[in-house]
Design a protein around this motif. Structure first.
Motif, PDB file in Angstrom:
ATOM      1  N   ARG A  31     -10.114  10.518 -10.398  1.00 18.20           N
ATOM      2  CA  ARG A  31     -11.026  10.423 -11.533  1.00 18.20           C
ATOM      3  C   ARG A  31     -10.634  11.458 -12.581  1.00 18.20           C
ATOM      4  NH1 ARG A  31     -15.749   8.046 -12.526  1.00 18.20           N
ATOM      5  NH2 ARG A  31     -16.085   7.465 -10.334  1.00 18.20           N
ATOM      6  N   ILE A  32     -10.443  10.992 -13.821  1.00 14.69           N
ATOM      7  CA  ILE A  32     -10.144  11.871 -14.945  1.00 14.69           C
ATOM      8  C   ILE A  32     -11.221  11.646 -15.993  1.00 14.69           C
ATOM      9  CG2 ILE A  32      -8.456  12.567 -16.677  1.00 14.69           C
ATOM     10  CD1 ILE A  32      -6.276  11.352 -14.964  1.00 14.69           C
ATOM     11  N   GLY A  33     -12.056  12.653 -16.201  1.00 12.30           N
ATOM     12  CA  GLY A  33     -13.188  12.480 -17.097  1.00 12.30           C
ATOM     13  C   GLY A  33     -14.078  11.356 -16.599  1.00 12.30           C
ATOM     14  N   GLU A  34     -14.363  10.407 -17.465  1.00  9.95           N
ATOM     15  CA  GLU A  34     -15.199   9.262 -17.099  1.00  9.95           C
ATOM     16  C   GLU A  34     -14.367   8.032 -16.745  1.00  9.95           C
ATOM     17  OE1 GLU A  34     -19.261   8.986 -19.188  1.00  9.95           O
ATOM     18  OE2 GLU A  34     -17.903   9.675 -20.772  1.00  9.95           O
ATOM     19  N   ALA A  35     -13.096   8.239 -16.453  1.00  6.13           N
ATOM     20  CA  ALA A  35     -12.216   7.125 -16.071  1.00  6.13           C
ATOM     21  C   ALA A  35     -11.860   7.239 -14.596  1.00  6.13           C
ATOM     22  CB  ALA A  35     -10.955   7.135 -16.922  1.00  6.13           C
ATOM     23  N   LEU A  36     -12.039   6.149 -13.877  1.00  6.17           N
ATOM     24  CA  LEU A  36     -11.697   6.083 -12.455  1.00  6.17           C
ATOM     25  C   LEU A  36     -10.394   5.317 -12.300  1.00  6.17           C
ATOM     26  CD1 LEU A  36     -12.425   6.478  -9.441  1.00  6.17           C
ATOM     27  CD2 LEU A  36     -13.688   4.310  -9.572  1.00  6.17           C
ATOM     28  N   PHE A  37      -9.436   5.897 -11.572  1.00  7.03           N
ATOM     29  CA  PHE A  37      -8.129   5.278 -11.357  1.00  7.03           C
ATOM     30  C   PHE A  37      -7.993   4.929  -9.883  1.00  7.03           C
ATOM     31  CE2 PHE A  37      -7.956   7.918 -15.051  1.00  7.03           C
ATOM     32  CZ  PHE A  37      -7.196   7.204 -15.970  1.00  7.03           C
ATOM     33  N   LEU A  38      -7.783   3.642  -9.622  1.00  8.20           N
ATOM     34  CA  LEU A  38      -7.632   3.150  -8.252  1.00  8.20           C
ATOM     35  C   LEU A  38      -6.203   2.693  -8.039  1.00  8.20           C
ATOM     36  CD1 LEU A  38     -10.949   1.090  -7.987  1.00  8.20           C
ATOM     37  CD2 LEU A  38     -10.531   3.443  -7.232  1.00  8.20           C
ATOM     38  N   PHE A  39      -5.527   3.270  -7.039  1.00  7.44           N
ATOM     39  CA  PHE A  39      -4.155   2.906  -6.712  1.00  7.44           C
ATOM     40  C   PHE A  39      -4.215   1.917  -5.553  1.00  7.44           C
ATOM     41  CE2 PHE A  39      -4.015   6.862  -8.902  1.00  7.44           C
ATOM     42  CZ  PHE A  39      -2.835   6.850  -9.621  1.00  7.44           C
ATOM     43  N   SER A  40      -3.849   0.676  -5.849  1.00  7.18           N
ATOM     44  CA  SER A  40      -4.051  -0.372  -4.865  1.00  7.18           C
ATOM     45  C   SER A  40      -2.832  -1.285  -4.775  1.00  7.18           C
ATOM     46  CB  SER A  40      -5.309  -1.177  -5.219  1.00  7.18           C
ATOM     47  OG  SER A  40      -5.724  -1.965  -4.131  1.00  7.18           O
ATOM     48  N   HIS A  41      -2.979  -2.377  -4.018  1.00 11.15           N
ATOM     49  CA  HIS A  41      -1.869  -3.290  -3.762  1.00 11.15           C
ATOM     50  C   HIS A  41      -2.378  -4.716  -3.724  1.00 11.15           C
ATOM     51  CE1 HIS A  41      -3.053  -3.802   0.569  1.00 11.15           C
ATOM     52  NE2 HIS A  41      -3.657  -2.657   0.303  1.00 11.15           N
ATOM     53  N   THR A  42      -1.474  -5.651  -3.906  1.00 14.73           N
ATOM     54  CA  THR A  42      -1.872  -7.062  -3.975  1.00 14.73           C
ATOM     55  C   THR A  42      -1.685  -7.793  -2.650  1.00 14.73           C
ATOM     56  OG1 THR A  42       0.346  -7.625  -4.777  1.00 14.73           O
ATOM     57  CG2 THR A  42      -1.368  -7.253  -6.438  1.00 14.73           C
ATOM     58  N   SER A  43      -1.266  -7.099  -1.613  1.00 11.49           N
ATOM     59  CA  SER A  43      -0.952  -7.784  -0.357  1.00 11.49           C
ATOM     60  C   SER A  43      -2.158  -7.965   0.552  1.00 11.49           C
ATOM     61  CB  SER A  43       0.145  -7.022   0.398  1.00 11.49           C
ATOM     62  OG  SER A  43      -0.238  -5.677   0.620  1.00 11.49           O
ATOM     63  N   GLY A  44      -3.311  -7.396   0.218  1.00 11.69           N
ATOM     64  CA  GLY A  44      -4.498  -7.545   1.044  1.00 11.69           C
ATOM     65  C   GLY A  44      -5.620  -8.221   0.286  1.00 11.69           C
TER      66      GLY A  44
ATOM     67  N   VAL B  18       0.812  -1.204   0.000  1.00 16.29           N
ATOM     68  CA  VAL B  18       0.000   0.000   0.000  1.00 16.29           C
ATOM     69  C   VAL B  18       0.851   1.262   0.000  1.00 16.29           C
ATOM     70  CG1 VAL B  18      -0.236  -0.014   2.526  1.00 16.29           C
ATOM     71  CG2 VAL B  18      -1.947   1.167   1.107  1.00 16.29           C
ATOM     72  N   GLU B  19       1.990   1.245   0.731  1.00 17.50           N
ATOM     73  CA  GLU B  19       2.838   2.434   0.783  1.00 17.50           C
ATOM     74  C   GLU B  19       3.386   2.796  -0.600  1.00 17.50           C
ATOM     75  OE1 GLU B  19       3.214  -0.201   2.663  1.00 17.50           O
ATOM     76  OE2 GLU B  19       2.734   0.444   4.709  1.00 17.50           O
ATOM     77  N   LEU B  20       3.733   1.780  -1.385  1.00 18.99           N
ATOM     78  CA  LEU B  20       4.234   2.025  -2.730  1.00 18.99           C
ATOM     79  C   LEU B  20       3.140   2.600  -3.619  1.00 18.99           C
ATOM     80  CD1 LEU B  20       6.331  -1.247  -3.295  1.00 18.99           C
ATOM     81  CD2 LEU B  20       7.206   1.053  -2.824  1.00 18.99           C
ATOM     82  N   ALA B  21       1.910   2.086  -3.476  1.00 17.26           N
ATOM     83  CA  ALA B  21       0.793   2.571  -4.285  1.00 17.26           C
ATOM     84  C   ALA B  21       0.491   4.036  -3.970  1.00 17.26           C
ATOM     85  CB  ALA B  21      -0.439   1.705  -4.043  1.00 17.26           C
ATOM     86  N   GLU B  22       0.480   4.378  -2.689  1.00 20.24           N
ATOM     87  CA  GLU B  22       0.187   5.755  -2.305  1.00 20.24           C
ATOM     88  C   GLU B  22       1.304   6.703  -2.738  1.00 20.24           C
ATOM     89  OE1 GLU B  22      -0.571   5.583   1.862  1.00 20.24           O
ATOM     90  OE2 GLU B  22      -2.601   4.769   1.606  1.00 20.24           O
ATOM     91  N   GLY B  23       2.558   6.261  -2.623  1.00 14.56           N
ATOM     92  CA  GLY B  23       3.678   7.079  -3.058  1.00 14.56           C
ATOM     93  C   GLY B  23       3.646   7.338  -4.557  1.00 14.56           C
ATOM     94  N   LYS B  24       3.275   6.319  -5.309  1.00 11.37           N
ATOM     95  CA  LYS B  24       3.192   6.468  -6.763  1.00 11.37           C
ATOM     96  C   LYS B  24       2.100   7.466  -7.144  1.00 11.37           C
ATOM     97  CE  LYS B  24       2.682   3.520 -10.861  1.00 11.37           C
ATOM     98  NZ  LYS B  24       2.595   2.110 -11.274  1.00 11.37           N
ATOM     99  N   SER B  25       0.953   7.369  -6.488  1.00  9.23           N
ATOM    100  CA  SER B  25      -0.154   8.268  -6.766  1.00  9.23           C
ATOM    101  C   SER B  25       0.218   9.722  -6.499  1.00  9.23           C
ATOM    102  CB  SER B  25      -1.359   7.882  -5.903  1.00  9.23           C
ATOM    103  OG  SER B  25      -2.392   8.831  -5.996  1.00  9.23           O
ATOM    104  N   THR B  26       0.899   9.954  -5.379  1.00 10.41           N
ATOM    105  CA  THR B  26       1.206  11.319  -4.952  1.00 10.41           C
ATOM    106  C   THR B  26       2.453  11.894  -5.606  1.00 10.41           C
ATOM    107  OG1 THR B  26       0.205  10.852  -2.796  1.00 10.41           O
ATOM    108  CG2 THR B  26       1.656  12.778  -2.943  1.00 10.41           C
ATOM    109  N   GLU B  27       3.526  11.113  -5.661  1.00 16.19           N
ATOM    110  CA  GLU B  27       4.830  11.633  -6.057  1.00 16.19           C
ATOM    111  C   GLU B  27       5.127  11.510  -7.553  1.00 16.19           C
ATOM    112  OE1 GLU B  27       6.559  13.286  -3.955  1.00 16.19           O
ATOM    113  OE2 GLU B  27       5.200  12.804  -2.287  1.00 16.19           O
TER     114      GLU B  27
END
Length: 332
Positions: free
Chosen positions: A188-201, A142-151
């Motif tokens: 969300r960009i236009g009609e596309a939803l982007f979810l930043f997630s992880h495979t560990s949960g 999750v930390e990697l996903a959140e960092g990618k989204s923000t940074e």
């Protein structure tokens, strides 16, 4: 690199609906009825590489007239000019639903070759091109996903006004969608939803149906996690996914997926004898000491350079072509 289509290609149902709609609009126009058309953020015939090059073009500020760079990646102008070998990879991203349907694109790579940049841009392109859509962007933790989204993701989007202005978020007061950047896990960009997630949960791999999936750092994901996450696309009209990573162990993680595919490898061209061969096939003999050429950093005579198997100097290792070892495979 490997590429796939694990089922016979079919014409998506949306194509038939679009054809019927087109006929109805043409009929209305012939009778003098003008129907306003929605503006598409990406032209129907624009490929992924063309779109990236369009975003990267310099543009003038409408208020000041100042010329500014276009798309920025990690604060630097985006370009493929210094990475010609990457251009072919960008061409593998599909531009139609029919080409994308049930396709898998696998890139087993070394470090720092630009996969994450390509993956983020591809996610935006596919999400907008096939909207309405849901795009899942997965990392191991999750930390990697959140960092990618923000940074990485948001600074890149902010550098392109025509994309950034499409960003929406739900009003906290229940008033509906409004302009905004969303939150670290949900954009969300236009009609596309982007979810930043992880495979560990468990919840993160099984909730939310999705249309497009991207997997970064696959070497830290188990086969079971990947398969469970890919099930999210089972009801989608698109079902395209891309995964990339360096490899940890033979027959495991990204190498497992790569072996299922076409196994395209880049064959560097020798300008002297015209031989083509992957440089990593004959490491360390692909590097030799040249006592006469000046080093780019020190400007002193003597530097290491690439050579072909016959010992000829290779000036540019990115000149060559991608050749599959297993061209009939179901994954690219």
């Amino acid at each position: 690199m490997s590429r796939s289509s694990n089922a016979p290609s079919r014409r998506p149902a949306s194509d038939k609906a679009q054809a019927n709609l087109g006929a109805a609009l043409a009929n209305a126009k012939s009778r003098g009825i003008e129907i306003p058309q929605p503006l598409s953020p990406i032209p129907r015939d624009m490929t992924f590489r063309q779109w990236c090059e369009h975003l990267a073009a310099e543009r003038s500020d409408p208020q000041t007239g100042e010329v500014r760079p276009g798309l920025l990646v990690d604060g630097k102008p985006f370009t493929l000019d210094d990475r010609p070998a990457m251009a072919w990879l960008y061409d593998q991203i599909p531009s139609t639903e029919e080409d994308a349907f049930r396709r898998t694109l696998v890139l087993m790579k070394c470090t720092q070759v630009g996969f994450t940049v390509m993956e983020m841009l591809a996610a935006i392109y596919l999400g907008l091109k096939f909207a309405p859509s849901t795009v899942g962007m997965f990392l191991p933790e999750v930390e990697l996903a959140e960092g990618k989204s923000t940074e990485r993701f948001m600074p890149m989007v902010r550098s392109v006004p025509e994309v950034h202005q499409l960003m929406m978020q739900d009003g906290s007061d229940g008033s509906g969608p409004r302009r905004g950047e969303g939150n670290v896990r949900r954009r969300r960009i236009g009609e596309a939803l982007f979810l930043f997630s992880h495979t560990s949960g468990k919840a993160s791999t099984e909730s939310f149906p999705m249309d497009i999936l991207t997997f970064d750092e696959v070497q830290e994901m188990s086969l079971a996690q990947l398969e469970k996450t890919r099930e999210r696309m089972s009801a989608s009209r698109v079902r395209f996914n891309v995964m990339g990573s360096t490899a940890n162990w033979p027959d495991s993680d990204i190498h497992f997926w790569f072996k299922q595919g076409t196994q395209h490898r880049f064959h560097t061209l020798c300008p002297t004898c015209q031989a083509r061969r992957p440089l990593d096939d004959y490491i360390p003999a692909c590097i030799a000491w040249d006592p006469e050429t000046r080093d780019e950093l020190t400007q002193q005579p003597g530097t290491y350079r690439y050579v072909c198997e016959a010992g000829h100097w290779i000036e540019d290792p990115q000149q060559g072509e991608w050749i599959p070892d297993n061209p009939d495979a179901w994954i690219t």
